[in-house]
Enzyme design. Structure first.
Site, mmCIF file in Angstrom:
data_model
loop_
_atom_site.group_PDB
_atom_site.id
_atom_site.type_symbol
_atom_site.label_atom_id
_atom_site.label_comp_id
_atom_site.label_asym_id
_atom_site.label_seq_id
_atom_site.Cartn_x
_atom_site.Cartn_y
_atom_site.Cartn_z
ATOM 1 N N ASP A 16 43.681 39.399 32.264
ATOM 2 C CA ASP A 16 43.508 40.371 32.253
ATOM 3 C C ASP A 16 41.710 41.294 31.712
ATOM 4 O O ASP A 16 41.212 40.598 30.971
ATOM 5 C CB ASP A 16 44.138 42.054 31.310
ATOM 6 C CG ASP A 16 43.741 43.045 32.612
ATOM 7 O OD1 ASP A 16 44.432 43.461 33.700
ATOM 8 O OD2 ASP A 16 43.470 44.787 31.340
ATOM 9 N N GLU B 49 40.456 37.195 35.538
ATOM 10 C CA GLU B 49 39.158 38.168 36.547
ATOM 11 C C GLU B 49 38.330 38.055 35.703
ATOM 12 O O GLU B 49 37.879 38.690 34.739
ATOM 13 C CB GLU B 49 40.301 39.872 36.672
ATOM 14 C CG GLU B 49 41.372 39.745 36.920
ATOM 15 C CD GLU B 49 41.769 41.671 36.290
ATOM 16 O OE1 GLU B 49 42.019 41.832 37.720
ATOM 17 O OE2 GLU B 49 41.600 42.006 35.328
#
Length: 699
Positions: free
Chosen positions: A397, A426
C-alpha cells in the site's frame, strides 16, 4: 517549573525550554547535566527565543539514563527527542541480529524490546512484574524458564517523562481488540511444513484477483457456513440457492492464479467481539504480525486466528491458488496510540526539518522505512509471513512512501524462497519527507528490478481520469486516446510507442479498477449516463478484455467480471456489507459475461504470446494493425499460430482487412449475436462494442 524541560536533539545538543530565561543566564556558571555521577558542562549557549536556548556540549549526552539539567538550585528533566533521528544514533544503537519480541519453546521464553531511550522497561507476564536488563545497543531483555505459551504479556516502559504499558509491536497473537500481547510457541500452531506453494512458473504468467476476506462470503447467498471468516474460504462446493458456484469454488473456476487479499493483519475500527456491527477494509493497521481477529470464528482465543488463517492459505494452495497479502508499511492508525511511538518516541515516523510530522500518506503520519531499525521491523515481518504462513506475494500500500533500499532488501529476502514471490505496489509520488530519488515510485523503477507497479496510465487511458467521474477514456469515449493503445497493449515499456511507464516488462501491472475509488461500473453509470445499460456492459467488457490481453500482469478486482457496483460509493472503506459484499445473485445473473472473462483468462494462460517476458520478444511478436480509427487491432505471432485482436469502442460496425487470408478461428467474443466459429478469407466485420480474438494456425 511545570513547563520547563530539556530535550536532547543531537548527541551533544540540548534544547532547553524555561519560563525565566534571565534566571538561566544569571546562573550561567552553575549549569550542568547530571546523570548518575557524571556532570557535563555546556560549552556554548545560544538564545532561540524568549523561552528557549540551545546548549552545546563537548561530550555526548547520555541516553537511556535518568538525567537532569541543574541550573543553580533548580533541576530540569532531560529527555531524548530529535537525537533519535540522527546518524550517530543509528550507528550507536542499530542491532540487526537481535531477535525481538517473545521467542518461546519448551525450555524457556526470551523477551526482547528495542528501547534505547527508555530509562526503565519492565516485563508484565500474566500481570507479574519481571526485571529486564539493558544491553549496550538499547535492547531490554528477560528470560523466563519454561514454556510461556498462551500467557499475556506487555511492557511497562519509562521514556520521555511518561511511564505506561505498551503492547509488543513484535507480538504474534493478541487478546481481542489488541488489549495485550500473547506469547506464542509457534510449534503449537498449525505448521505448514510440506505444503507446496502452487505457483512455480514465471511471475509474468500471473493473473491477480483482489478480494476482501469478509466481502467474499458475507452475503446470505454465498452458500457459505462461516460467512465473513477465514474459514469461509476453506469450504468447497458452495453455491447460490440456484446452484451457481460461489466463494472458493468460484475462484477455482475463474482461473486466476493469485488471490490478493486486502490486509489480514490486525487493524482498527472493528470490534473483534462484535464484528457484524462494524466494517473496515484493513488500512488502519495496529499490529503487523498478528492476523485480524474479526475474521476468526473464535476471536477470544488468541491462537484461533493464526490457525484459521493458515487453514485458509493452505486450502487455497491445495486448490492451486497462490496468496498475496496486501501490507501497509507506510503509516499506523493513530501515532499517539502506536507502540512504536510509545517505545522510541520520534524514531519510527518521518518529520520535516521544522519538526512537524510528515503526512504524505494523508492519514496523519508516515512510517520512516529508511531508518535502520524500522527497516528491520518491516523485513522481520515479511520474513514471518513468508516462513510461518507460506504466502506467495505482497502488495505494498502506498509503496511510493517506502524507500528504495527497503524495497530492494524485501525483494532480496523473497528471492531466497524456492518459489517466485510476487511483489507489487502503488508507485505514486507522495509528499512525504523523503527525497524523491529515495522513494519507491515508478520513476525509480530502474532501481527496483523485479518489483511491479500499478499502471495508472493504463487505467486512466481505458476509462478516463480516476478522479473525474465524467472523464472519458478509450472504451467509454468512442475511442478517445486511441493513439495510446499501442503503448498499452505492448506493456507500456517500449520507447517507440511512448514514454515508458516503468523500466522493464517484469514491472507492469495492468488494471482498470481495484478496491479504491469507484468501481468501473459505477463510473460508467455517471460518465455514460445517456447510454443504455447493455452498451455500458459492452464498454465494461472491452476494459476487462484489454486488461487481460495486454502485455504485463493483469489485475482484476473481485466482481469486476460481473459489473460489480458499490452503489456509487467511491470510498467504501467503512461503508458496511451492504455496499462492499460480493453479490452472488448478480453473479448468477451475469454468468454469460463471467464465461467471457473466464475464456479470456484461459486463452492468456494457454498461449504464452499474451504474456511475453522481455521487450525484445514483444518487438518480435507484436504488430499493431492499420485499422479504421478508432478501432484498435494488433497481431501476436506465435510459433505455431497467430492471434489477432480487434477492439471496437463505438456503436459503429467496421469492416477490417485481416492480417493475412485464410481460416481464422473465433476464440472469444463478447458479441452474443456472432454465430460463426470461423472467419474465412481476407475480410471480417467487427460489431459495435465488440472485442474479438481470432486465431490462425501456421501451415
Amino acid at each position: 517549573m511545570k513547563n520547563e524541560i530539556a530535550w536532547i536533539d543531537d548527541v551533544s545538543l540540548l534544547t532547553v525550554n524555561v519560563e525565566d530565561l534571565s534566571y538561566l543566564y544569571r546562573k550561567e556558571d552553575d549549569i550542568y547535566i547530571e546523570c548518575n555521577e557524571l556532570r557535563l558542562f555546556p560549552d556554548k549557549m545560544e538564545k532561540v527565543n524568549e523561552n528557549t536556548v540551545l546548549m552545546s556540549f563537548s561530550q555526548e549526552i547520555p541516553l537511556g539514563k535518568e538525567a537532569k539539567l541543574d541550573i543553580g538550585d533548580r533541576g530540569i528533566p532531560v529527555y531524548a527527542r530529535d537525537v533519535v533521528r540522527t546518524t550517530a544514533f543509528e550507528e550507536k544503537y542499530t542491532c540487526l541480529d537481535e531477535v525481538l519480541g517473545a521467542s518461546c519453546n519448551e525450555q524457556g521464553t526470551d523477551f526482547a524490546i528495542w528501547a534505547p531511550t527508555a530509562f526503565d522497561v519492565t516485563l508484565l507476564l500474566n500481570n507479574k512484574k519481571i526485571f529486564m536488563f539493558r544491553t549496550e545497543k538499547g535492547v531490554w531483555k528477560a528470560r523466563v524458564e519454561g514454556d510461556c505459551h498462551g500467557m499475556e504479556y506487555e511492557f511497562e516502559i519509562d521514556v520521555g517523562g511518561k511511564r505506561e504499558k505498551v503492547v509488543d509491536p513484535y507480538c504474534k497473537a493478541l487478546l481481542p481488540n489488541s488489549e495485550k500481547g500473547i506469547v506464542v510457541n509457534l510449534n503449537k500452531s498449525k505448521k505448514l511444513e510440506g505444503v507446496e506453494r502452487p505457483f512455480s512458473g514465471h511471475l509474468q504468467d500471473a493473473i491477480i484477483y483482489e478480494v476482501h476476506v469478509r466481502d467474499a462470503t458475507i452475503s446470505n447467498e454465498s452458500g457459505v457456513t462461516n460467512k465473513g471468516k477465514y474459514l469461509g474460504l476453506t469450504e468447497n462446493n458452495t453455491t447460490t440457492s440456484r446452484g451457481y458456484s460461489t466463494a472458493l469454488s468460484y475462484l477455482k473456476e475463474l482461473g486466476c492464479t493469485h488471490i490478493q487479499f486486502l490486509p489480514v493483519n490486525d487493524f482498527a475500527r472493528v470490534d473483534e467481539l462484535n464484528p457484524n456491527g462494524f466494517y473496515n477494509w484493513g488500512y488502519d493497521p495496529l499490529f503487523f504480525q498478528v492476523p485480524e481477529g474479526s475474521y476468526s470464528l473464535r476471536p477470544e482465543d488468541p491462537m484461533a486466528r493464526i490457525i484459521e488463517l493458515k487453514q485458509m492459505i493452505q486450502t487455497l494452495h491445495k486448490e492451486g491458488l497462490a496468496v498475496i497479502l496486501d501490507v501497509v508499511y507506510n503509516h499506523v492508525y493513530k501515532i499517539e496510540e502506536s507502540s512504536f511511538e510509545k517505545i522510541v518516541p520520534g524514531y519510527y515516523f518521518r518529520y520535516h526539518l521544522d519538526g512537524q510530522l510528515s503526512n504524505g500518506t494523508g492519514v496523519g503520519n508516515d512510517i520512516a522505512s529508511e531508518r535502520v531499525m524500522v527497516r528491520k521491523f518491516i523485513l522481520d515481518t515479511i520474513d514471518y509471513w513468508l516462513t510461518e504462513f507460506k504466502v506467495d506475494g505482497f502488495r505494498f500500500d502506498l509503496m511510493g512512501a517506502i524507500d528504495v533500499d527497503t524495497m530492494n532488501k524485501i525483494r532480496d529476502r523473497c528471492l531466497k524462497e524456492d518459489s517466485p514471490i510476487m511483489l507489487l505496489g502503488e508507485g505514486w509520488e507522495l509528499p512525504t519527507a523523503l527525497a524523491s530519488e529515495r522513494k519507491a515510485t515508478s520513476f525509480q523503477s530502474h532501481r527496483l528490478e523485479g518489483i511491479r507497479f500499478f499502471n495508472d496510465f493504463f487505467r486512466d487511458t481505458i476509462k478516463g481520469d480516476l478522479f473525474d467521474l465524467h472523464s472519458l477514456g478509450f472504451v467509454n469515449g468512442k475511442g478517445r486516446f486511441i493513439e495510446r493503445l499501442p503503448h498499452l497493449v505492448s506493456g507500456c515499456t517500449l520507447e517507440e510507442y511512448g514514454t515508458p511507464i516503468v523500466s522493464d516488462m517484469d514491472q507492469v501491472v495492468n488494471y482498470v479498477e481495484c478496491h479504491d475509488n469507484h468501481t468501473l461500473w459505477d463510473k460508467l453509470a455517471v460518465s455514460n449516463e445517456q447510454e443504455d445499460g447493455e452498451d455500458r456492459k459492452r464498454m465494461h467488457q472491452l476494459a476487462t478484455g484489454i486488461t487481460l490481453l495486454s502485455q504485463g500482469v493483469p489485475f482484476l478486482h473481485a466482481g469486476q467480471e460481473w459489473f460489480r457496483t458499490k452503489k456509487g460509493d467511491g470510498n467504501s472503506y467503512i461503508s458496511g456489507d451492504d455496499i462492499n459484499q460480493l453479490d452472488w445473485l448478480v453473479r448468477e445473473k451475469e454468468d454469460s459475461n463471467i464465461s467471457f472473462v473466464r475464456k479470456l483468462i484461459s486463452i492468456r494462460k494457454e498461449h504464452d504470446v499474451f504474456r511475453l517476458k522481455t521487450k525484445n520478444e514483444i518487438r518480435r511478436r507484436l504488430h499493431i494493425l492499420q485499422t479504421p480509427a478508432p478501432l484498435c487491432g494488433w497481431t501476436l505471432f506465435g510459433n505455431k499460430e497467430d492471434f489477432t485482436i480487434y477492439v471496437n469502442p463505438t456503436k459503429k460496425r467496421f469492416e477490417v482487412h485481416l492480417p493475412s487470408p485464410g481460416n481464422w478461428e473465433v476464440c472469444a467474443t463478447n458479441d452474443r449475436n456472432r454465430t460463426e466459429s470461423e472467419i474465412v478469407g481476407e475480410y471480417a466485420f467487427v460489431e459495435p462494442y465488440e472485442l474479438i480474438v481470432l486465431k490462425k494456425m501456421r501451415r
